[in-house]
Design a protein around this motif. Structure first.
Motif, short mmCIF file in Angstrom:
data_model
loop_
_atom_site.label_atom_id
_atom_site.label_comp_id
_atom_site.label_asym_id
_atom_site.label_seq_id
_atom_site.Cartn_x
_atom_site.Cartn_y
_atom_site.Cartn_z
N GLU A 164 -23.55 -13.56 -55.81
CA GLU A 164 -22.72 -13.09 -54.62
C GLU A 164 -23.64 -12.81 -53.28
N ILE A 165 -22.94 -12.97 -52.12
CA ILE A 165 -23.67 -12.97 -50.82
C ILE A 165 -23.36 -11.53 -50.18
N VAL A 166 -24.15 -10.71 -50.13
CA VAL A 166 -23.89 -9.47 -49.40
C VAL A 166 -24.88 -9.14 -48.53
N VAL A 167 -24.43 -8.99 -47.23
CA VAL A 167 -25.43 -8.58 -46.13
C VAL A 167 -25.84 -7.22 -46.31
N GLU A 168 -26.78 -6.86 -45.38
CA GLU A 168 -27.31 -5.61 -45.67
C GLU A 168 -26.49 -4.45 -45.42
N ARG A 169 -25.76 -4.46 -44.40
CA ARG A 169 -24.70 -3.77 -43.84
C ARG A 169 -23.46 -3.32 -44.89
N ALA A 170 -23.26 -4.24 -45.82
CA ALA A 170 -22.43 -4.11 -46.88
C ALA A 170 -22.76 -3.64 -48.40
N ARG A 171 -23.94 -3.20 -48.39
CA ARG A 171 -24.81 -3.08 -49.62
C ARG A 171 -24.47 -1.87 -50.24
N PHE A 172 -24.56 -0.69 -48.98
CA PHE A 172 -24.08 0.60 -49.46
C PHE A 172 -22.81 0.74 -50.16
N PHE A 173 -21.83 -0.03 -49.61
CA PHE A 173 -20.34 0.11 -50.49
C PHE A 173 -20.41 -0.72 -51.51
N ARG A 174 -21.08 -2.01 -51.44
CA ARG A 174 -21.06 -2.94 -52.75
C ARG A 174 -21.68 -2.06 -53.98
N HIS A 175 -22.79 -1.26 -53.77
CA HIS A 175 -23.57 -0.51 -54.79
C HIS A 175 -23.29 0.87 -54.94
N ALA A 176 -22.08 1.46 -54.39
CA ALA A 176 -22.10 2.91 -54.25
C ALA A 176 -21.78 3.52 -55.53
N ASN B 84 -25.01 3.52 -57.46
CA ASN B 84 -26.16 4.58 -56.92
C ASN B 84 -25.76 5.86 -56.95
N GLY B 85 -24.50 6.04 -57.29
CA GLY B 85 -24.07 7.49 -57.49
C GLY B 85 -23.64 8.27 -56.10
N VAL B 86 -23.32 7.34 -55.14
CA VAL B 86 -22.62 7.70 -53.93
C VAL B 86 -21.12 7.41 -53.54
N TYR B 87 -20.50 6.91 -54.82
CA TYR B 87 -19.14 6.40 -54.53
C TYR B 87 -18.40 7.65 -53.68
N ASP B 88 -18.30 8.83 -54.01
CA ASP B 88 -17.40 9.75 -53.56
C ASP B 88 -17.97 9.72 -51.97
N GLN B 89 -19.38 9.82 -51.67
CA GLN B 89 -19.65 9.92 -50.26
C GLN B 89 -19.09 8.80 -49.52
N ALA B 90 -19.14 7.60 -50.26
CA ALA B 90 -18.47 6.44 -49.37
C ALA B 90 -17.05 6.32 -49.08
N LEU B 91 -16.39 7.13 -50.28
CA LEU B 91 -15.13 6.86 -49.91
C LEU B 91 -14.50 7.89 -49.17
N ALA B 92 -15.20 9.04 -49.01
CA ALA B 92 -15.17 10.11 -48.04
C ALA B 92 -15.32 9.45 -46.44
N MET B 93 -16.29 8.81 -46.27
CA MET B 93 -16.65 8.07 -45.24
C MET B 93 -15.55 7.29 -44.63
N LEU B 94 -14.93 6.34 -45.50
CA LEU B 94 -13.82 5.52 -45.35
C LEU B 94 -12.23 6.17 -44.98
N SER B 95 -12.40 7.41 -45.63
CA SER B 95 -10.92 8.19 -45.96
C SER B 95 -10.46 8.59 -44.35
N GLY B 96 -11.72 8.75 -43.52
CA GLY B 96 -11.42 9.17 -42.14
C GLY B 96 -11.10 8.07 -41.18
N VAL B 97 -11.31 6.90 -41.53
CA VAL B 97 -11.26 5.69 -40.68
C VAL B 97 -9.66 5.35 -40.35
N GLY B 98 -9.26 5.41 -39.35
CA GLY B 98 -8.11 5.04 -39.07
C GLY B 98 -7.02 5.87 -39.22
N ALA B 99 -7.35 7.34 -39.73
CA ALA B 99 -6.19 8.11 -40.10
C ALA B 99 -5.79 8.87 -38.84
#
Length: 249
Positions: A219-231, A234-249
């Protein structure tokens, strides 16, 4: 993956990440063939960048994929890298029946297009040294952007497909690489001017650096994508989904 001396086919090579990778790989000393639907745009790119070649190809057309595989087997018998990059990304309203064709188009282009390309080209790739199938997925394969549900689903499916492909090809000379970008400033979803998206040149530079530094990477995952790739891990999936849930809404 070696970063020079390859013969590379890139689908969706006329814009965005595909176009950027084509130029970077060409500059690195590879023979690059870009594939796309619009001949006039392909011709413009090959004129502006001597040495890059092109082939007209619509990945939604199985017969066109078969023809392209046969054509390139004759014209470029040393083709050893397939980059499955062609894709679309559009918002959907799951409460609106008019969004169903949009969902179906995502599956045809993003998922079936990649699967059909892989089936068509893999037998010949398997005869080459240093062969690679590279699938461009997305960080959204791991945490979805809710306004683009089928896009996310196709990228999650491609992640799974890439994992299975890698296992089935174990013991062959074909390497399977998944590239999972974050949001990048391209015309995909009109992100070209978005402050929330990664500048394209920065993404390309980091990606090429990682490819050079990690030739055996899965896999090639740039630093900016790693938070979501390993959410999830790393136990932060709900936080990551909440961040994206407001995008474009």
């Amino acid at each position: 993956m070696k970063t020079t001396g390859n013969t590379i086919l890139i689908t969706g090579g006329t814009a965005g990440i595909g176009h950027g990778l084509a130029l970077r790989l060409h500059e690195a000393g590879n023979k690059v063939i870009i594939a796309g639907r619009r001949k006039e745009l392909l011709d413009q790119i090959t004129t502006e960048h001597p040495g890059i070649e092109s082939i007209v190809l619509d990945v939604t057309d199985p017969a066109a994929i078969t023809r392209a595989a046969d054509t390139l087997a004759a014209s470029h018998p040393r083709l050893n890298v397939l980059i499955n990059n062609a894709g679309i990304m559009l918002p959907e309203n799951l409460l609106d029946p008019a969004s169903l064709p949009i969902a179906e188009d995502h599956i045809t282009v993003n998922l079936l297009g990649t699967i059909r390309m892989t089936y068509a080209f893999l037998p010949r790739l398997a005869t080459q040294a240093d062969a690679v199938v590279m699938n461009i997925t997305s960080a959204l394969a791991f945490v979805p952007l809710p306004i683009t549900p089928t896009y996310n689903a196709t990228k999650a499916a491609l992640h799974s497909f890439s994992e299975s492909l890698r296992v089935q090809l174990n013991g062959t000379d074909v390497q399977v690489i998944e590239v999972a970008p974050p949001g990048v400033r391209t015309t995909l979803m009109d992100q070209q001017n978005s402050d929330n998206a990664m500048p394209l040149d920065e993404f390309l530079t980091e990606t090429m650096t990682l490819l050079g530094a990690q030739p055996d990477a899965n896999e090639i995952v740039v630093e900016r994508a790693r938070f979501f790739r390993h959410a999830a891990a790393n136990g932060v999936y709900d936080q990551a989904l909440a961040m994206l849930s407001g995008v474009g809404a």
